[in-house]
Design a protein around this motif. Structure first.
Motif, PDB file in Angstrom:
ATOM      1  N   VAL A 288       0.825  -1.201   0.000  1.00 26.07           N
ATOM      2  CA  VAL A 288       0.000   0.000   0.000  1.00 26.07           C
ATOM      3  C   VAL A 288       0.864   1.257   0.000  1.00 26.07           C
ATOM      4  N   ASP A 289       1.990   1.213   0.700  1.00 22.76           N
ATOM      5  CA  ASP A 289       2.928   2.330   0.658  1.00 22.76           C
ATOM      6  C   ASP A 289       3.454   2.537  -0.757  1.00 22.76           C
ATOM      7  N   GLY A 290       3.665   1.436  -1.481  1.00 17.29           N
ATOM      8  CA  GLY A 290       4.116   1.544  -2.858  1.00 17.29           C
ATOM      9  C   GLY A 290       3.099   2.236  -3.746  1.00 17.29           C
ATOM     10  N   ILE A 291       1.822   2.023  -3.458  1.00 17.35           N
ATOM     11  CA  ILE A 291       0.764   2.685  -4.228  1.00 17.35           C
ATOM     12  C   ILE A 291       0.715   4.170  -3.895  1.00 17.35           C
ATOM     13  N   THR A 292       0.647   4.493  -2.610  1.00 14.24           N
ATOM     14  CA  THR A 292       0.459   5.887  -2.207  1.00 14.24           C
ATOM     15  C   THR A 292       1.676   6.754  -2.529  1.00 14.24           C
ATOM     16  N   ASN A 293       2.868   6.148  -2.555  1.00 12.44           N
ATOM     17  CA  ASN A 293       4.086   6.916  -2.831  1.00 12.44           C
ATOM     18  C   ASN A 293       4.698   6.600  -4.187  1.00 12.44           C
ATOM     19  N   ASP A 294       3.953   5.838  -5.006  1.00 15.97           N
ATOM     20  CA  ASP A 294       4.384   5.505  -6.372  1.00 15.97           C
ATOM     21  C   ASP A 294       5.815   4.954  -6.395  1.00 15.97           C
ATOM     22  N   ARG A 295       6.056   3.946  -5.558  1.00 19.19           N
ATOM     23  CA  ARG A 295       7.372   3.306  -5.521  1.00 19.19           C
ATOM     24  C   ARG A 295       7.428   2.223  -6.597  1.00 19.19           C
ATOM     25  N   ALA A 296       8.522   2.159  -7.315  1.00 18.93           N
ATOM     26  CA  ALA A 296       8.668   1.164  -8.370  1.00 18.93           C
ATOM     27  C   ALA A 296       8.654  -0.246  -7.796  1.00 18.93           C
ATOM     28  N   GLU A 297       9.359  -0.448  -6.695  1.00 18.18           N
ATOM     29  CA  GLU A 297       9.357  -1.769  -6.076  1.00 18.18           C
ATOM     30  C   GLU A 297       9.602  -1.667  -4.586  1.00 18.18           C
ATOM     31  N   SER A 298       9.075  -2.657  -3.868  1.00 16.93           N
ATOM     32  CA  SER A 298       9.229  -2.720  -2.415  1.00 16.93           C
ATOM     33  C   SER A 298       9.626  -4.145  -2.051  1.00 16.93           C
ATOM     34  N   TRP A 299      10.671  -4.284  -1.227  1.00 17.95           N
ATOM     35  CA  TRP A 299      11.162  -5.591  -0.804  1.00 17.95           C
ATOM     36  C   TRP A 299      10.782  -5.838   0.649  1.00 17.95           C
ATOM     37  N   VAL A 300      10.318  -7.056   0.929  1.00 18.60           N
ATOM     38  CA  VAL A 300       9.921  -7.408   2.299  1.00 18.60           C
ATOM     39  C   VAL A 300      10.477  -8.790   2.639  1.00 18.60           C
ATOM     40  N   PRO A 301      11.464  -8.858   3.573  1.00 20.73           N
ATOM     41  CA  PRO A 301      12.177  -7.750   4.195  1.00 20.73           C
ATOM     42  C   PRO A 301      13.200  -7.132   3.247  1.00 20.73           C
ATOM     43  N   ARG A 302      13.688  -5.946   3.591  1.00 17.95           N
ATOM     44  CA  ARG A 302      14.553  -5.194   2.686  1.00 17.95           C
ATOM     45  C   ARG A 302      15.883  -5.877   2.412  1.00 17.95           C
ATOM     46  N   TRP A 303      16.389  -6.647   3.379  1.00 19.28           N
ATOM     47  CA  TRP A 303      17.698  -7.264   3.191  1.00 19.28           C
ATOM     48  C   TRP A 303      17.710  -8.295   2.063  1.00 19.28           C
ATOM     49  N   LEU A 304      16.537  -8.697   1.583  1.00 20.37           N
ATOM     50  CA  LEU A 304      16.485  -9.657   0.485  1.00 20.37           C
ATOM     51  C   LEU A 304      17.145  -9.126  -0.782  1.00 20.37           C
ATOM     52  N   ARG A 305      17.290  -7.812  -0.891  1.00 21.22           N
ATOM     53  CA  ARG A 305      17.944  -7.223  -2.056  1.00 21.22           C
ATOM     54  C   ARG A 305      19.360  -7.763  -2.248  1.00 21.22           C
ATOM     55  N   VAL A 306      19.960  -8.264  -1.167  1.00 22.34           N
ATOM     56  CA  VAL A 306      21.348  -8.724  -1.240  1.00 22.34           C
ATOM     57  C   VAL A 306      21.499  -9.895  -2.202  1.00 22.34           C
ATOM     58  N   ALA A 307      20.570 -10.855  -2.157  1.00 19.66           N
ATOM     59  CA  ALA A 307      20.704 -12.069  -2.968  1.00 19.66           C
ATOM     60  C   ALA A 307      20.771 -11.779  -4.460  1.00 19.66           C
ATOM     61  N   PRO A 308      19.811 -11.054  -5.048  1.00 18.19           N
ATOM     62  CA  PRO A 308      19.925 -10.761  -6.481  1.00 18.19           C
ATOM     63  C   PRO A 308      21.098  -9.850  -6.809  1.00 18.19           C
ATOM     64  N   ALA A 309      21.507  -8.998  -5.838  1.00 16.06           N
ATOM     65  CA  ALA A 309      22.670  -8.147  -6.075  1.00 16.06           C
ATOM     66  C   ALA A 309      23.924  -8.997  -6.226  1.00 16.06           C
ATOM     67  N   VAL A 310      24.083  -9.995  -5.351  1.00 13.57           N
ATOM     68  CA  VAL A 310      25.230 -10.899  -5.449  1.00 13.57           C
ATOM     69  C   VAL A 310      25.160 -11.686  -6.749  1.00 13.57           C
ATOM     70  N   ARG A 311      23.977 -12.133  -7.111  1.00 17.23           N
ATOM     71  CA  ARG A 311      23.817 -12.879  -8.355  1.00 17.23           C
ATOM     72  C   ARG A 311      24.234 -12.044  -9.561  1.00 17.23           C
ATOM     73  N   GLY A 312      23.884 -10.746  -9.544  1.00 16.24           N
ATOM     74  CA  GLY A 312      24.227  -9.884 -10.667  1.00 16.24           C
ATOM     75  C   GLY A 312      25.697  -9.544 -10.749  1.00 16.24           C
TER      76      GLY A 312
END
Length: 256
Positions: free
Chosen positions: A212-236
Motif C-alpha cells: 500500500v505504501d508503494g501505491i500511495t508513494n508511487d514506488r517502483a518496487e518494495s522488498w519485504v524484508p529489505r535485506w532480500l535485495r542482497v541475494a539478487p545483487a550478489v547474483r548480478g
C-alpha cells in the motif's frame, strides 16, 4: 496517490496477503472489491470492510476478463488493481503435470496480464490509476524445485518494469512488491510446508503495508524484508559465487 474514495480491486483478497491488503486499503478510505474463489471467505473479508465481492477461478482461461468486468460493474470504475492471486508448486520439474503447469502459468502470469489489459485503458483515459503487482524473491534468484513458479514471477517482474516505462507521464503508476517468506497458507498449498528455522516468515500485514505504501508513494518496487535485495545483487555482480553458495546451502530464501 490518495486512496480516500478510490475503488480498488484485490485479487486473492479472501486470505493471506490479499486479505491484509484489503484491510489496509479500507483503513486508508478506499472502496474495496474483494476477489476470491471461495464465496464464504471472500464475503467475510468484504463484510468487515464494507466492500463488495467478485468470484472466479483466475486460472481458467477467460475468467480474468470476466472478473474485471464484474468489478467494473459494481462502482463504474477501478482506480487501483492489486494483482495478488497466485499459487506455487514444489517438486522436480520432471514430475510437474501438464495440467499443473498450465494452472501455474495461467494464475500467476496470464491472469494478471489479462486483468491489466482489461482495466488499464480507462485509467490511462482518466490520467489516474495504479497497477500493483505481487512478485517474489524467487523471480529474481531462481529456486530449485520451483522452476515454473519462479519463471512466472520473473516474467511478472519484467512486465512491471516494461509497463512502468510505457506509462511514464500518463498519471498511472506501476509498482512491484517482492516478498520473501510470508506467514500464510502458501507453503502448505504448494505441497511442501516451509520448514527452515531462518529466515523467519514475516506477517502478511507487513507485506500489505509495503504494498500500500508503494501505491500511495508511487514506488517502483518494495522488498519485504529489505535485506532480500542482497541475494539478487550478489547474483548480478558475482554470478559464479552466487551459484556456488546456492548449491551449498540448498533452497533459496523465498516465498509469498
Amino acid at each position: 496517490m490518495r486512496l480516500d474514495g478510490r475503488v480498488a480491486l484485490v485479487t486473492g483478497g479472501s486470505a493471506g496477503i490479499g486479505a491484509a491488503v484489503v484491510d489496509r486499503l479500507a483503513a486508508a478510505g478506499a472502496r474495496v472489491v474483494v476477489h476470491g474463489r471461495d464465496e464464504q471467505r471472500a464475503a467475510a473479508v468484504a463484510e468487515r470492510v464494507g466492500g463488495a465481492v467478485v468470484l472466479g477461478d483466475l486460472a481458467v482461461p477467460g475468467v480474468a476478463v470476466e472478473v474485471a468486468g464484474a468489478a467494473l460493474a459494481i462502482h463504474g470504475q477501478i482506480d487501483v488493481l492489486i494483482a495478488n492471486a497466485g499459487a506455487g508448486w514444489s517438486g522436480p520439474f520432471t514430475e510437474l503435470s501438464g495440467a499443473e503447469l498450465e494452472h501455474l502459468v495461467g494464475l500467476n502470469l496470464l491472469a494478471p496480464l489479462q486483468l491489466v489489459r482489461s482495466l488499464l485503458p480507462p485509467m490511462v483515459d482518466r490520467g489516474s490509476g495504479h497497477v500493483a503487482l505481487v512478485g517474489s524473491i524467487a523471480g529474481r534468484t531462481g529456486v530449485a524445485g520451483e522452476a515454473v513458479y519462479a519463471a512466472t514471477k520473473a516474467a511478472l517482474d519484467v512486465f512491471a518494469e516494461s509497463l512502468r516505462l510505457e506509462l511514464r507521464d500518463t498519471g498511472v503508476g506501476v509498482s512491484l512488491t517482492v516478498p520473501g517468506v510470508v506467514d500464510t497458507g502458501f507453503f502448505a498449498a504448494r505441497g511442501r510446508p516451509y520448514d527452515r528455522a531462518r529466515p523467519r516468515p514475516v506477517p502478511a500485514d507487513r507485506v500489505a503495508r509495503a504494498l500500500v505504501d508503494g501505491i500511495t508513494n508511487d514506488r517502483a518496487e518494495s522488498w519485504v524484508p529489505r535485506w532480500l535485495r542482497v541475494a539478487p545483487a550478489v547474483r548480478g555482480v558475482a554470478p559464479g559465487v552466487y551459484r556456488r553458495l546456492s548449491a551449498r546451502f540448498g533452497e533459496q530464501v523465498h516465498g509469498r
